[in-house]
Design an enzyme around this catalytic site. Structure first.
Site, PDB file in Angstrom:
ATOM      1  N   ASN A   1      55.104 156.468 -41.453  1.00 51.75           N
ATOM      2  CA  ASN A   1      55.536 155.894 -40.179  1.00 51.75           C
ATOM      3  C   ASN A   1      56.928 156.402 -39.811  1.00 51.75           C
ATOM      4  O   ASN A   1      57.196 156.772 -38.672  1.00 51.75           O
ATOM      5  CB  ASN A   1      55.534 154.368 -40.302  1.00 51.75           C
ATOM      6  CG  ASN A   1      55.391 153.661 -38.996  1.00 51.75           C
ATOM      7  OD1 ASN A   1      54.654 154.090 -38.136  1.00 51.75           O
ATOM      8  ND2 ASN A   1      56.098 152.560 -38.859  1.00 51.75           N
TER       9      ASN A   1
ATOM     10  N   ILE B   1      53.042 157.931 -30.325  1.00 46.13           N
ATOM     11  CA  ILE B   1      52.444 157.450 -31.580  1.00 46.13           C
ATOM     12  C   ILE B   1      53.261 156.188 -31.885  1.00 46.13           C
ATOM     13  O   ILE B   1      54.394 156.274 -32.344  1.00 46.13           O
ATOM     14  CB  ILE B   1      52.571 158.486 -32.728  1.00 46.13           C
ATOM     15  CG1 ILE B   1      52.031 159.854 -32.314  1.00 46.13           C
ATOM     16  CG2 ILE B   1      51.912 157.956 -33.992  1.00 46.13           C
ATOM     17  CD1 ILE B   1      50.555 159.906 -32.035  1.00 46.13           C
ATOM     18  N   PRO B   2      52.718 155.018 -31.581  1.00 48.07           N
ATOM     19  CA  PRO B   2      53.530 153.802 -31.478  1.00 48.07           C
ATOM     20  C   PRO B   2      53.946 153.177 -32.813  1.00 48.07           C
ATOM     21  O   PRO B   2      53.557 152.053 -33.154  1.00 48.07           O
ATOM     22  CB  PRO B   2      52.630 152.857 -30.676  1.00 48.07           C
ATOM     23  CG  PRO B   2      51.248 153.283 -31.058  1.00 48.07           C
ATOM     24  CD  PRO B   2      51.325 154.781 -31.238  1.00 48.07           C
ATOM     25  N   CYS B   3      54.787 153.891 -33.543  1.00 47.07           N
ATOM     26  CA  CYS B   3      55.266 153.373 -34.822  1.00 47.07           C
ATOM     27  C   CYS B   3      56.114 152.115 -34.647  1.00 47.07           C
ATOM     28  O   CYS B   3      56.275 151.342 -35.586  1.00 47.07           O
ATOM     29  CB  CYS B   3      56.019 154.454 -35.597  1.00 47.07           C
ATOM     30  SG  CYS B   3      57.377 155.196 -34.702  1.00 47.07           S
ATOM     31  N   HIS B   4      56.618 151.884 -33.433  1.00 46.59           N
ATOM     32  CA  HIS B   4      57.394 150.670 -33.181  1.00 46.59           C
ATOM     33  C   HIS B   4      56.525 149.410 -33.225  1.00 46.59           C
ATOM     34  O   HIS B   4      57.049 148.310 -33.327  1.00 46.59           O
ATOM     35  CB  HIS B   4      58.120 150.769 -31.823  1.00 46.59           C
ATOM     36  CG  HIS B   4      57.213 150.899 -30.651  1.00 46.59           C
ATOM     37  ND1 HIS B   4      56.669 152.114 -30.276  1.00 46.59           N
ATOM     38  CD2 HIS B   4      56.747 149.985 -29.768  1.00 46.59           C
ATOM     39  CE1 HIS B   4      55.912 151.925 -29.203  1.00 46.59           C
ATOM     40  NE2 HIS B   4      55.942 150.645 -28.884  1.00 46.59           N
TER      41      HIS B   4
END
Length: 163
Positions: free
Chosen positions: A115, A124-127
């Site tokens: 991540n 790429i919604p790592c949040h």
């Protein structure tokens, strides 16, 4: 080797450096260096599309991205990043949830490490990954940005449902 192009996008939470080659976006990262980047004379359409879609995201008008991007990592990292794509706008899941999705239940720390290596912030919604206790944990752009992004998305999910 493909030529790369860079545009800066001034978001409400800092400058994003958008980088592409002729065919795909290869990086979207917060740039805290405050470097002045002049707009290149030639900007590929893919980078223009990225810029516009990121702008729409911050205005609350876009929840998914359609421009081509390139994932560059180990097979494990790419598996994790592909799992992140499936997290819905405005939702959060835990590192454990992602480990379960990729059928490697004990790989929680490895999921966290992958991540953190994501080079396509927001897209790429790592949040959207949080600790299993519900607390915000690590974010390369800073926890304050992670908190802002999650609140931003929750705000527009609610607004869009009531419209």
């Amino acid at each position: 080797m493909n030529k790369t192009y860079k545009l800066n996008y001034d978001s409400p939470i800092g400058t994003l450096a958008l980088v592409s080659n002729d065919d795909a976006v290869i990086s979207i990262m917060f740039n805290d260096q405050n470097e002045d980047v002049s707009v290149p004379e030639v900007v590929p359409q893919v980078l223009r599309n990225c810029y516009e879609q990121i702008h729409e995201y911050f205005k609350g008008k876009r929840q998914e991205f359609t421009f081509p991007y390139l994932l560059k990592g180990t097979p494990f990292q790419e598996m994790v990043w592909n799992a992140l794509i499936d997290i819905s706008y405005g939702q959060t899941v835990s590192y454990q949830d992602i480990a379960n999705v990729i059928k490697n239940e004990k790989a929680i720390r490895a999921v966290g490490n992958a991540n953190g290596k994501n080079k396509l912030s927001i897209v790429i919604p790592c949040h959207r990954i949080i600790g299993s206790n519900g607390k915000l944990t690590g974010y390369a752009g800073g926890l304050w940005r992670k908190e802002w992004l999650l609140k931003h998305e929750k705000n527009f999910v609610v607004k869009n449902k009531t419209v």
